[in-house]
Design a protein around this motif. Structure first.
Motif, PDB file in Angstrom:
ATOM      1  N   GLN A  43      67.913   7.991   0.723  1.00  0.00           N
ATOM      2  CA  GLN A  43      69.293   8.234   0.810  1.00  0.00           C
ATOM      3  C   GLN A  43      69.910   6.888   1.495  1.00  0.00           C
ATOM      4  O   GLN A  43      69.445   6.462   2.549  1.00  0.00           O
ATOM      5  CB  GLN A  43      69.880   9.461   1.261  1.00  0.00           C
ATOM      6  N   LEU A  44      70.957   6.448   0.872  1.00  0.00           N
ATOM      7  CA  LEU A  44      71.798   5.555   1.323  1.00  0.00           C
ATOM      8  C   LEU A  44      73.052   5.982   2.237  1.00  0.00           C
ATOM      9  O   LEU A  44      73.522   6.798   1.917  1.00  0.00           O
ATOM     10  CB  LEU A  44      72.514   4.628   0.291  1.00  0.00           C
ATOM     11  N   ILE A  45      73.173   5.503   3.584  1.00  0.00           N
ATOM     12  CA  ILE A  45      74.127   5.991   4.217  1.00  0.00           C
ATOM     13  C   ILE A  45      75.415   4.957   4.223  1.00  0.00           C
ATOM     14  O   ILE A  45      75.113   3.772   4.267  1.00  0.00           O
ATOM     15  CB  ILE A  45      73.824   6.062   5.632  1.00  0.00           C
ATOM     16  N   ILE A  46      76.512   5.514   3.894  1.00  0.00           N
ATOM     17  CA  ILE A  46      77.663   4.550   3.817  1.00  0.00           C
ATOM     18  C   ILE A  46      78.587   4.568   5.335  1.00  0.00           C
ATOM     19  O   ILE A  46      78.875   5.691   5.738  1.00  0.00           O
ATOM     20  CB  ILE A  46      78.724   4.956   2.695  1.00  0.00           C
ATOM     21  N   VAL A  47      78.741   3.463   5.877  1.00  0.00           N
ATOM     22  CA  VAL A  47      79.372   3.194   7.042  1.00  0.00           C
ATOM     23  C   VAL A  47      80.573   3.027   7.030  1.00  0.00           C
ATOM     24  O   VAL A  47      81.043   1.828   6.468  1.00  0.00           O
ATOM     25  CB  VAL A  47      78.717   2.471   8.071  1.00  0.00           C
ATOM     26  N   LYS A  48      81.771   3.899   7.134  1.00  0.00           N
ATOM     27  CA  LYS A  48      83.078   3.593   6.795  1.00  0.00           C
ATOM     28  C   LYS A  48      83.735   2.919   7.798  1.00  0.00           C
ATOM     29  O   LYS A  48      83.111   2.828   9.002  1.00  0.00           O
ATOM     30  CB  LYS A  48      83.876   5.348   6.962  1.00  0.00           C
ATOM     31  N   ASN A  49      84.860   2.656   7.911  1.00  0.00           N
ATOM     32  CA  ASN A  49      85.497   1.565   8.635  1.00  0.00           C
ATOM     33  C   ASN A  49      85.863   2.352  10.078  1.00  0.00           C
ATOM     34  O   ASN A  49      86.083   1.429  10.951  1.00  0.00           O
ATOM     35  CB  ASN A  49      87.091   1.046   8.076  1.00  0.00           C
ATOM     36  N   ASP A  50      86.052   3.600  10.132  1.00  0.00           N
ATOM     37  CA  ASP A  50      86.296   4.371  11.430  1.00  0.00           C
ATOM     38  C   ASP A  50      84.778   4.598  12.044  1.00  0.00           C
ATOM     39  O   ASP A  50      84.681   5.435  13.006  1.00  0.00           O
ATOM     40  CB  ASP A  50      86.989   5.470  11.269  1.00  0.00           C
ATOM     41  N   ALA A  51      83.731   3.905  11.500  1.00  0.00           N
ATOM     42  CA  ALA A  51      82.447   4.007  12.189  1.00  0.00           C
ATOM     43  C   ALA A  51      81.736   5.639  11.698  1.00  0.00           C
ATOM     44  O   ALA A  51      80.555   5.715  12.040  1.00  0.00           O
ATOM     45  CB  ALA A  51      82.236   3.938  13.498  1.00  0.00           C
ATOM     46  N   THR A  52      82.476   6.241  10.976  1.00  0.00           N
ATOM     47  CA  THR A  52      81.747   7.612  10.401  1.00  0.00           C
ATOM     48  C   THR A  52      80.860   7.108   9.366  1.00  0.00           C
ATOM     49  O   THR A  52      80.923   6.260   8.738  1.00  0.00           O
ATOM     50  CB  THR A  52      82.730   8.621  10.081  1.00  0.00           C
ATOM     51  N   ARG A  53      79.838   7.980   9.302  1.00  0.00           N
ATOM     52  CA  ARG A  53      78.732   7.970   8.064  1.00  0.00           C
ATOM     53  C   ARG A  53      78.729   9.219   7.229  1.00  0.00           C
ATOM     54  O   ARG A  53      78.819  10.157   7.413  1.00  0.00           O
ATOM     55  CB  ARG A  53      77.397   7.741   8.777  1.00  0.00           C
ATOM     56  N   GLN A  54      78.537   8.426   5.934  1.00  0.00           N
ATOM     57  CA  GLN A  54      78.466   9.624   4.952  1.00  0.00           C
ATOM     58  C   GLN A  54      77.381   9.265   3.954  1.00  0.00           C
ATOM     59  O   GLN A  54      77.202   7.952   3.626  1.00  0.00           O
ATOM     60  CB  GLN A  54      79.641  10.059   4.500  1.00  0.00           C
ATOM     61  N   LEU A  55      76.692   9.942   3.183  1.00  0.00           N
ATOM     62  CA  LEU A  55      75.817   9.670   2.185  1.00  0.00           C
ATOM     63  C   LEU A  55      76.475   8.942   1.007  1.00  0.00           C
ATOM     64  O   LEU A  55      77.857   9.314   0.524  1.00  0.00           O
ATOM     65  CB  LEU A  55      75.088  10.920   1.562  1.00  0.00           C
ATOM     66  N   GLN A  88      71.938  -0.120  -7.683  1.00  0.00           N
ATOM     67  CA  GLN A  88      70.551  -0.748  -7.835  1.00  0.00           C
ATOM     68  C   GLN A  88      70.941  -2.104  -6.949  1.00  0.00           C
ATOM     69  O   GLN A  88      69.809  -2.114  -5.969  1.00  0.00           O
ATOM     70  CB  GLN A  88      70.335  -1.526  -9.160  1.00  0.00           C
ATOM     71  N   GLN A  89      71.855  -2.713  -6.836  1.00  0.00           N
ATOM     72  CA  GLN A  89      71.863  -3.733  -5.791  1.00  0.00           C
ATOM     73  C   GLN A  89      71.991  -3.252  -4.328  1.00  0.00           C
ATOM     74  O   GLN A  89      71.422  -3.940  -3.363  1.00  0.00           O
ATOM     75  CB  GLN A  89      73.232  -4.393  -6.068  1.00  0.00           C
ATOM     76  N   LEU A  90      72.458  -2.183  -3.996  1.00  0.00           N
ATOM     77  CA  LEU A  90      72.379  -1.330  -2.715  1.00  0.00           C
ATOM     78  C   LEU A  90      71.201  -1.246  -2.418  1.00  0.00           C
ATOM     79  O   LEU A  90      70.694  -1.473  -1.098  1.00  0.00           O
ATOM     80  CB  LEU A  90      73.180   0.020  -2.628  1.00  0.00           C
ATOM     81  N   TYR A  91      70.281  -0.670  -3.315  1.00  0.00           N
ATOM     82  CA  TYR A  91      68.879  -0.420  -2.956  1.00  0.00           C
ATOM     83  C   TYR A  91      68.328  -1.549  -2.834  1.00  0.00           C
ATOM     84  O   TYR A  91      67.061  -1.425  -2.029  1.00  0.00           O
ATOM     85  CB  TYR A  91      68.361   0.490  -4.043  1.00  0.00           C
ATOM     86  N   ASP A  92      68.594  -2.495  -3.543  1.00  0.00           N
ATOM     87  CA  ASP A  92      67.810  -3.688  -3.345  1.00  0.00           C
ATOM     88  C   ASP A  92      67.867  -4.501  -2.330  1.00  0.00           C
ATOM     89  O   ASP A  92      66.927  -5.211  -1.851  1.00  0.00           O
ATOM     90  CB  ASP A  92      68.084  -4.823  -4.715  1.00  0.00           C
ATOM     91  N   CYS A  93      68.798  -4.268  -1.615  1.00  0.00           N
ATOM     92  CA  CYS A  93      69.217  -5.126  -0.353  1.00  0.00           C
ATOM     93  C   CYS A  93      68.421  -4.477   0.906  1.00  0.00           C
ATOM     94  O   CYS A  93      68.241  -5.352   1.793  1.00  0.00           O
ATOM     95  CB  CYS A  93      70.913  -5.031  -0.015  1.00  0.00           C
ATOM     96  N   GLY A  94      67.893  -3.359   0.577  1.00  0.00           N
ATOM     97  CA  GLY A  94      66.845  -2.773   1.445  1.00  0.00           C
ATOM     98  C   GLY A  94      67.221  -2.121   2.794  1.00  0.00           C
ATOM     99  O   GLY A  94      66.611  -1.783   3.703  1.00  0.00           O
ATOM    100  N   GLU A  95      68.504  -2.228   2.869  1.00  0.00           N
ATOM    101  CA  GLU A  95      69.297  -1.677   4.129  1.00  0.00           C
ATOM    102  C   GLU A  95      69.601  -0.337   4.041  1.00  0.00           C
ATOM    103  O   GLU A  95      70.050   0.155   3.057  1.00  0.00           O
ATOM    104  CB  GLU A  95      70.553  -2.207   4.510  1.00  0.00           C
ATOM    105  N   PRO A  96      69.031   0.729   4.815  1.00  0.00           N
ATOM    106  CA  PRO A  96      69.633   2.067   4.810  1.00  0.00           C
ATOM    107  C   PRO A  96      70.702   2.452   5.075  1.00  0.00           C
ATOM    108  O   PRO A  96      71.464   3.423   4.500  1.00  0.00           O
ATOM    109  CB  PRO A  96      68.632   2.832   6.228  1.00  0.00           C
ATOM    110  N   GLU A  97      71.648   1.514   5.651  1.00  0.00           N
ATOM    111  CA  GLU A  97      73.126   1.657   5.816  1.00  0.00           C
ATOM    112  C   GLU A  97      73.851   0.490   5.396  1.00  0.00           C
ATOM    113  O   GLU A  97      73.702  -0.549   5.647  1.00  0.00           O
ATOM    114  CB  GLU A  97      73.443   2.166   7.482  1.00  0.00           C
ATOM    115  N   ILE A  98      74.918   0.726   4.754  1.00  0.00           N
ATOM    116  CA  ILE A  98      75.892  -0.190   4.261  1.00  0.00           C
ATOM    117  C   ILE A  98      77.209   0.030   4.423  1.00  0.00           C
ATOM    118  O   ILE A  98      77.772   1.193   4.399  1.00  0.00           O
ATOM    119  CB  ILE A  98      75.598  -0.136   2.450  1.00  0.00           C
TER     120      ILE A  98
END
Length: 153
Positions: A43-55, A88-98
């Protein structure tokens, strides 16, 4: 009574090579339907501008793109391809948080090539235009890119 297992009639690649489309039929009533099987990934985690995280939610991204592309000639297939490409590009970057800003910029870059009206609609929400001046600045950037592109040809 036990429900019958649907029979697979046809299987094919769903176009993005990340899913399989299967046509199925109920052996009891003959009802036909389509299922999609996707590769399960971390699962990729998206870090929002207010520093909250969501899938990361591809359906949420797709819904926003559908709104931006409403009443434009952009097809559902094009939007599915755009989202699959970004995913695909998000998974390819290899970072768990974007960061959400990175995802937004990826969308805007691709959308500007796909349809200018949809791009401006998406940008107006994404960049939170406060006034006409900020909207005009974005339009002038589009004009500049179009002029630069025509000069290269």
């Amino acid at each position: 009574m036990v429900a019958a297992t649907p029979k697979v009639i046809e299987s094919r690649d769903a176009g993005d090579s990340q899913a399989i489309r299967r046509r199925r039929a109920c052996p009891d009533c003959g009802y036909r339907f389509t299922t999609y099987e996707r590769l399960e990934r971390p699962q990729l985690i998206i870090v929002k501008n207010d520093a909250t995280r969501q899938l990361f939610n591809r359906e949420k991204l797709l819904a926003g793109l559908y709104r931006a592309c409403e009443k434009t000639p952009v097809s559902n297939v094009q939007l599915e391809r755009l989202v699959a490409d970004i995913e695909q590009q998000l998974y390819d970057c290899g970072e768990p948080e974007i960061s959400s800003s990175k995802v937004g910029e990826m969308v805007m870059e691709r959308l500007s090539l796909l349809n200018e009206v949809a791009y401006v609609r998406f940008a107006s929400v994404y960049r939170r235009f406060k006034d006409i001046a900020s909207f005009e600045r974005e339009l002038s950037q589009i004009r500049k890119r179009r002029t630069d592109a025509s000069l290269k040809v």
